[in-house]
Design an enzyme around this catalytic site. Structure first.
Site, PDB file in Angstrom:
ATOM      1  N   GLY A  34      20.600  44.095  45.616  1.00 54.17           N
ATOM      2  CA  GLY A  34      20.003  45.682  45.565  1.00 54.17           C
ATOM      3  C   GLY A  34      20.980  46.525  45.729  1.00 54.17           C
ATOM      4  N   ASP A  37      18.207  49.755  49.590  1.00 54.21           N
ATOM      5  CA  ASP A  37      16.617  49.270  49.749  1.00 54.21           C
ATOM      6  C   ASP A  37      15.988  48.410  50.147  1.00 54.21           C
ATOM      7  OD1 ASP A  37      17.467  50.321  47.167  1.00 54.21           O
ATOM      8  OD2 ASP A  37      17.694  48.798  45.770  1.00 54.21           O
ATOM      9  N   GLY A  42      24.616  45.901  49.099  1.00 57.64           N
ATOM     10  CA  GLY A  42      24.588  46.883  48.621  1.00 57.64           C
ATOM     11  C   GLY A  42      25.947  47.676  47.613  1.00 57.64           C
ATOM     12  N   ASP A  77       5.069  52.164  50.691  1.00 62.72           N
ATOM     13  CA  ASP A  77       4.580  53.666  51.591  1.00 62.72           C
ATOM     14  C   ASP A  77       5.138  54.865  50.562  1.00 62.72           C
ATOM     15  OD1 ASP A  77       6.783  53.425  54.421  1.00 62.72           O
ATOM     16  OD2 ASP A  77       7.109  51.710  52.209  1.00 62.72           O
ATOM     17  N   GLY A 120      66.053  42.445  40.630  1.00 69.04           N
ATOM     18  CA  GLY A 120      66.998  43.514  41.233  1.00 69.04           C
ATOM     19  C   GLY A 120      66.037  44.824  41.099  1.00 69.04           C
ATOM     20  N   GLY A 143      69.470  49.479  38.544  1.00 66.88           N
ATOM     21  CA  GLY A 143      70.737  50.233  38.828  1.00 66.88           C
ATOM     22  C   GLY A 143      70.906  49.527  40.004  1.00 66.88           C
ATOM     23  N   SER A 159      62.119  41.192  37.055  1.00 70.51           N
ATOM     24  CA  SER A 159      61.116  40.455  37.218  1.00 70.51           C
ATOM     25  C   SER A 159      60.666  41.315  38.464  1.00 70.51           C
ATOM     26  CB  SER A 159      61.245  39.557  37.250  1.00 70.51           C
ATOM     27  OG  SER A 159      62.515  38.970  38.197  1.00 70.51           O
TER      28      SER A 159
END
Length: 634
Positions: A32, A36, A114, A169, A468, A471, A542
């Site tokens: 929940g 809660d 939660g 309550d 790399g 540039g 890469s």
């Protein structure tokens, strides 16, 4: 114990242990939204079950004064929230497991976080649960996290749910408020197909309708929480399902014994039963069921055993032994729901380790069919998955695996995804069905192979992978290396990042997902050049180690040479031959490596070129020297 000090004589103690063994076990979780009352509820169950020791009670009293939120009363949440950070913040971060028992049943309960950022922890707790107690605050009713946790519970195969309307309550035990929350939940959860769905008004703090019926809710006539937990029929159907056992290890203590050890995932087995190695299809019969306590006449789901077979068949760790008349599916491609658990996104094409049972293979997500908006349950288009997102994906593996659909068997239909570099678990998955789209396609045998093609050229095929920053000089050095090899009569080809994006990869952008696909395509192309017997020079930024590792794994050992062109970014900025750094820093180019997209430098490259200390010609000559030293060229 804190509430019971009675002493048992030996006979009574033996009877007590026997009675405990006969009790059934229910695994459930509480979930929940934040605050809660999940931890408070579990603390209340532990307290009322008289399973708190005197020293724990004293600690609880002290910690309630220090960290509690309930005034002079015990703060039962502190019995479960063991981390200091949890106590200070009043929240649950980790998954906490607790055991308690009643006269009718034993329980293992998982208290799950939660917060949305800990949705992965909730999924972990739900993966072994039979029932979910979903708490809502009576003041706020059904909220976004309620919907999220209900959806994940249903996705992970939980068929029984209790809607615990907590803190009743604080709304003066208002029946109208309870009825409104119950109807709201029933409306949105109708499509989840829970077998049982019970709403109970409770006050975890004061115990109303938890272990005793409350006089303050005379309008509620249903079961109280503990009554429902004790009586709900979750069905121990693993024993009734077809026999499955993943081989954990091959037990070979001497030349006279060869057994296959593992934990039975489902079903039962007896000596004489006909079984099959799921992947190969080889049949045999069970000769013995061996345990540390002697041979068994029958073994069931959950038991760890060693099986010996009447025939010598090829089985190793990761193989599945199954009932011969009810074999699992076998495939190297399947569709699955994936719960992503890593801060680093999931990108299709990126290689991971996929662990199904005890078998681990290399694999990748080939396509994200859609991701699920866990707030509205809509299916959304996606190119990547982020932390705590759920997607429906197609996966492709390097080798076939045996499985059952997750809805048929949670034990053999689930898997985890592991990052190959960090070894961290990054996702959990549920297999929905196998993909058979390519079962009619087989590799065509070719008489002239890679070795013959390369021998004709007087060289050994290889990939020189230059990586790399932009540039750094990758393309310049690769071009010089090719010119040097060409002058020596070697057969080469250069795949350059900019050139490839004008053709093969012209449809790709520069997002992280597109970069992964960019490298995947280039790596597969480079593999074809190696098969043709060529030395192929690949010049790509890469930026991710995972993709460079994937490219390496496509070829044989010794055929992949990683060349790290190491140039400080300050020098790359100064060179900036295409003006890209200036545009990136001005915000005109997004996802530029080194500026707003990361570069993961190689950790153990075969060749490390520091261009700030050498000219391009010197760097190229060093690459050629490496090829000679490692006999890739004569």
């Amino acid at each position: 114990m804190a509430h019971a000090a009675s002493k048992l004589d030996p006979a009574a103690f033996t009877d007590y242990l026997a009675a405990q063994e006969r009790k059934g076990l229910l695994r459930f979780l509480t979930c929940g939204s934040v605050d809660d009352g999940k931890s408070t509820l579990i603390g209340r169950l532990l307290y009322d079950s008289k399973l708190i020791f005197e020293d724990q009670l004293l600690t609880l009293e002290r910690d309630s004064r220090k960290h509690g939120t309930t005034g002079e009363d015990f703060d039962f949440a502190l019995l479960v929230d063991g981390l200091e950070a949890e106590r200070e913040q009043g929240i649950t971060i980790d998954v906490a497991y607790r055991f308690f028992t009643t006269e009718k049943r034993k329980f293992i309960v998982a208290d799950t976080p939660g917060h949305e950022q800990y949705t992965r922890n909730m999924a972990t707790g739900a993966s072994t649960a039979d029932l979910a107690v979903l708490l809502v605050d009576a003041r706020f009713g059904v909220v976004t996290q309620t919907r999220r946790h209900a959806f994940i519970a249903s996705l992970l195969g939980i068929r029984h749910v209790v809607l615990a309307v907590n803190k009743i309550d604080l709304v003066d035990f208002d029946q109208a408020r309870y009825d409104a929350i119950r109807k709201d939940f029933e409306t949105f959860a109708a499509s989840f197909g829970f077998d049982t769905q019970v709403a109970i008004p409770i006050s975890a703090r004061f115990g109303d309708n938890v272990t005793t019926r409350s006089d303050r809710t005379p309008w509620y006539t249903g079961p109280i929480l503990i009554e429902h937990l004790e009586t709900v029929e979750v069905g121990d159907d693993l024993k009734s399902r077809p026999f499955r056992m993943s081989v954990q290890w091959v037990n070979r203590p001497n030349l006279d014994f060869r057994g296959f050890s593992g934990t039975i995932a489902s079903g039962s087995v007896r000596p004489g039963d006909s079984v099959v190695a799921a992947t190969s299809g080889r049949r045999s019969t069970v000769k013995r069921i061996v345990t540390m306590d002697g041979d068994l006449t029958e073994a069931h789901a959950g038991e760890a055993v060693t099986l010996t077979l009447a025939d010598e068949i090829d089985l190793s760790r990761g193989d599945v032994i199954a009932a011969a008349d009810a074999r699992p599916e076998v495939t190297d491609q399947f569709a699955a729901h994936v719960v992503w658990m890593s801060d680093a996104p999931l990108f299709p094409g990126r290689p991971y380790l996929i662990k199904v049972g005890t078998k681990t293979v290399t694999g990748s997500v080939t396509e994200i069919k859609h991701k699920v908006d866990v707030n509205t349950f809509e299916h959304l288009a996606a190119k990547e998955l982020h932390l705590n997102e759920v997607g429906f994906c197609n996966l492709s593996l390097s080798a076939p695996i045996a499985f059952d659909p997750y809805e048929a068997n949670r034990e053999t239909g689930s898997f985890i995804v592991i990052d190959r570099l960090t070894n961290a678990t990054v996702a959990a998955g549920m297999i929905w069905f196998g993909l058979r789209r390519a079962t009619n396609i087989h590799l065509q045998a070719i008489d002239t192979g890679k070795i013959a093609r390369a021998a004709l050229k007087g060289q050994h095929p290889a990939i020189l992978w230059f990586t790399g920053l932009s540039g750094s000089g990758k393309s310049t050095i690769a071009n010089l290396v090719e010119k040097r090899l060409h002058s020596m009569g070697r057969h080469t080809y250069v795949l350059d990042g900019d050139n490839v994006r004008h053709g093969l990869n012209r449809d790709l952008g520069f997002t992280d997902a597109d970069r992964v696909e960019n490298i995947r395509r280039v790596a597969e192309t480079a593999k074809l050049f190696v098969d043709a017997g060529l030395i192929v020079l690949v010049s790509f930024i890469s930026p991710f180690r995972a993709e460079r590792r994937m490219a390496r794994d496509l070829v044989e050992d010794g055929e992949f040479v990683e060349v790290y062109v190491d140039t400080p970014i300050e020098i790359c900025r100064q060179r900036d031959p295409k003006g890209l750094y200036a545009k990136a820093e001005a915000g005109q180019i997004k996802n530029f490596t080194g500026i707003d997209s990361p570069y993961e430098a190689p950790e153990q490259a075969e060749i490390h070129l520091m261009t700030s200390q050498a000219t391009a010609e010197m760097a190229a000559e060093r690459v050629v020297d490496y090829l000679r030293e490692h006999r890739l060229i004569d």
